[in-house]
Design a protein around this motif. Structure first.
Motif: not given
Length: 567
Positions: A210-213, A232-234, A248-249, A262-264
């Motif tokens: 669950e935490s992977r997202y 892996d997502w949000t 994120m992917q 800072s995000s991408t």
């Protein structure tokens, strides 16, 4: 000068049917969310030099029709947009005598026209000579997700522009990966890098799957604070957990978005490379750079999030109608909010912002409609819509495999739309016949028209969708079938008084199109000529599309032809 500025907005009203306002919302027409300021300035903002978001997108910001005035009707709040408020705003806008209604609002799913407040309001505006421009929706690329579907309004998909924003990730081993976001932050140093799946908030009952997202509350704050998290997502969980950055992917990364930290977004392939580095390195680190600008040679194409056809309510009317710029658009922003709207974590208050959506495409089309109307003040809403659709630039089906279900007639071309040559015109009774032919009861018909005397005669109930004088041609049937449909159409001359148009057909294998007559001649402005289009299509698993073009040597009046399997 101040008087000119103050007269840009010539009226502002707000609506709340139950009189109860959400906590934190301001009981006024003021925009506290940014969306209204952004869309209004796209349509009619004045020219402003040196506009940017912290240096990103720097240049002159200008609306499509900067001389136009703006009347504001605030119908949405932080919790909802009520149907009663939408209809009240339509009524006021009509009474106020607006020229075009721009409505970047839509539901999460399509409704029958008599259950759709936007469709009902747009019908009333059409009756009063006002075109309604709508956003197609942001639920793509899944099929049948367009929500504003009424044939009397303009539904606009979002296309890319020739500029994109990229945000690089630099790993501790020197490798650099290009991501996508609107990132105004610059992490000048390398920070520890962790994978969301390795730092679950076990005390709250979460595990690594669950935490992977990086969902809200799923991350262990003590293990995330001060680090960059690979998700892996949000990204919501990283904000709450106190991370300095998020990687994120997602392979749907053709639009850039802003975040409070800072995000991408990286492609899944590059995300895998970062994941591999993280596990092969004893102390993995990373840095997320400030965004930079690059050109986009593939533009325009319809962005992945833009809602797709086919039409879920009337399968043989093509939606969306056309596409317009809606990706990475710099425009005005309310200083009553922050860049992301997260007032707790994001302290950036700006006069301009860069956001994406069919909400941004809609006012571009609105401006084009205003531009056309300024040169052709007596044109009906249907004629303006036809001018925009039949002059739209065809787009590549290679870039958009959904073809016309992504971009409709194509990309708006306001210059050509001013002089379309011919228009497919309609009035209220044409739409009433269409609704009667669709089997609408008298009760439901009156809900839409607002006319207590409306009813369907025998001749009207015999009307077919293929006889609605729409600027596109669509047929649907079951898979592995051969079907023939006959369309009756008429065009009105708005070009040269004396002119002759010849029909040119583009039809791939499996699509046979015949036009009778194939040559039409006009002797005056306003003259109408009728013709018949017979389409025979071999419908298999995929859609097939072609076009009909009326050509007088000066004007190219183009209509898409689409055949597809609806079941």
């Amino acid at each position: 000068m101040l008087d000119i500025i103050f007269r840009k907005i010539i009226g502002a009203k707000y609506y709340r049917i139950n009189g109860e306002f959400p906590l934190g919302d301001i009981q006024s027409p003021r925009d506290t969310e940014g969306h209204g300021s952004h869309t209004a300035s796209i349509a009619a903002g004045r020219s402003v030099s040196n506009a940017s978001l912290y240096g990103l997108g720097s240049g002159i910001a200008r609306g499509g029709v900067p001389s136009a005035r703006i009347a504001v009707y605030k119908i949405c709040w932080s919790d909802s947009c009520y149907d009663a408020d939408i209809l009240a705003a339509f009524d006021d806008a009509i009474a106020d005598g607006v020229d075009i209604i721009s409505l970047s609002v839509g539901g999460s799913s399509p409704y029958q026209y008599f259950e759709d407040s936007i469709a009902i309001g747009a019908f009333h505006s059409m009756k009063n000579g006002i075109l309604t421009s709508n956003s197609a929706g942001n639920s793509g690329p899944d099929p049948q997700t367009v929500t504003n579907l009424s044939p009397w309004s303009l539904s606009v998909a979002a296309s890319t522009i020739d500029r994109r924003f990229v945000t690089d990730v630099q790993l501790g081993n020197g490798e650099v990966y290009e991501g996508v976001s609107i990132n105004t932050f610059d992490l000048e140093d390398q920070y520890p890098l962790v994978y969301g799946g390795d730092v679950p908030n076990t005390e709250a009952g979460y595990n690594g799957s669950e935490s992977r997202y990086c969902e809200e509350n799923s991350l262990d704050k003590s293990k995330v604070r001060g680090k960059i998290v690979l998700c892996d997502w949000t990204y919501n969980g990283t904000i709450i957990a106190g991370a300095v950055g998020a990687i994120m992917q997602d392979d749907f990364n053709d639009a850039a978005f802003s975040f409070p930290i800072s995000s991408t977004y990286l492609s899944t392939n590059d995300g895998t490379e970062v994941y591999n580095y993280l596990y092969k390195t004893r102390k993995p680190t990373g840095r997320i750079l400030k965004s930079s600008e690059k050109g986009s040679e593939s533009a325009p194409f319809v962005v992945s999030f833009s809602s797709r056809g086919p039409n879920a309510i009337t399968s043989d009317i093509l939606k969306p109608d056309l596409s317009a710029p809606g990706v990475d658009i710099l425009a005005a922003w309310s200083e009553g909010t922050t860049v992301t709207g997260n007032i707790h974590r994001d302290k950036r208050v700006v006069p301009y912002n860069i956001i994406s959506g069919t909400s941004m495409a809609c006012p571009h089309a609105t401006a084009a409609a205003l531009y056309v109307k300024s040169f052709n003040p007596t044109m009906s809403p249907a004629a303006i819509k036809s001018a925009l659709m039949t002059t739209a630039t065809p787009m590549s089906s290679c870039a958009n495999t959904e073809a016309e279900f992504a971009y409709g007639s194509g990309q708006i071309n306001p210059i050509k739309a001013v002089h379309p040559g011919l228009v497919y015109d309609m009035v209220e009774n044409d739409y009433v016949k269409f609704l009667c032919g669709q089997g609408y009861s008298t009760k439901n018909l009156r809900i839409i028209t607002g006319d207590k005397t409306s009813s369907c005669s025998t001749s009207q109930t015999d009307a077919t969708v293929w006889d609605l004088n729409y600027p596109s041609f669509t047929i649907s049937s079951s898979k592995n079938s051969m079907i023939t449909r006959v369309f009756h159409r008429s065009v009105t001359n708005v070009g040269m008084p004396v002119s002759t148009y010849r029909a040119t057909i583009v039809a791939p294998q499996g699509l046979n199109v015949r036009v009778e007559p194939s040559l039409i001649t006009f002797r005056s402005i306003g003259q109408k000529q009728s013709f018949m289009v017979s389409i025979m299509a071999e419908i298999n698993d995929s859609m097939i599309s072609g076009s009909l073009v009326w050509d007088d040597g000066v004007h190219l009046v183009r209509s898409p032809i689409v055949a597809y399997a609806s079941t």
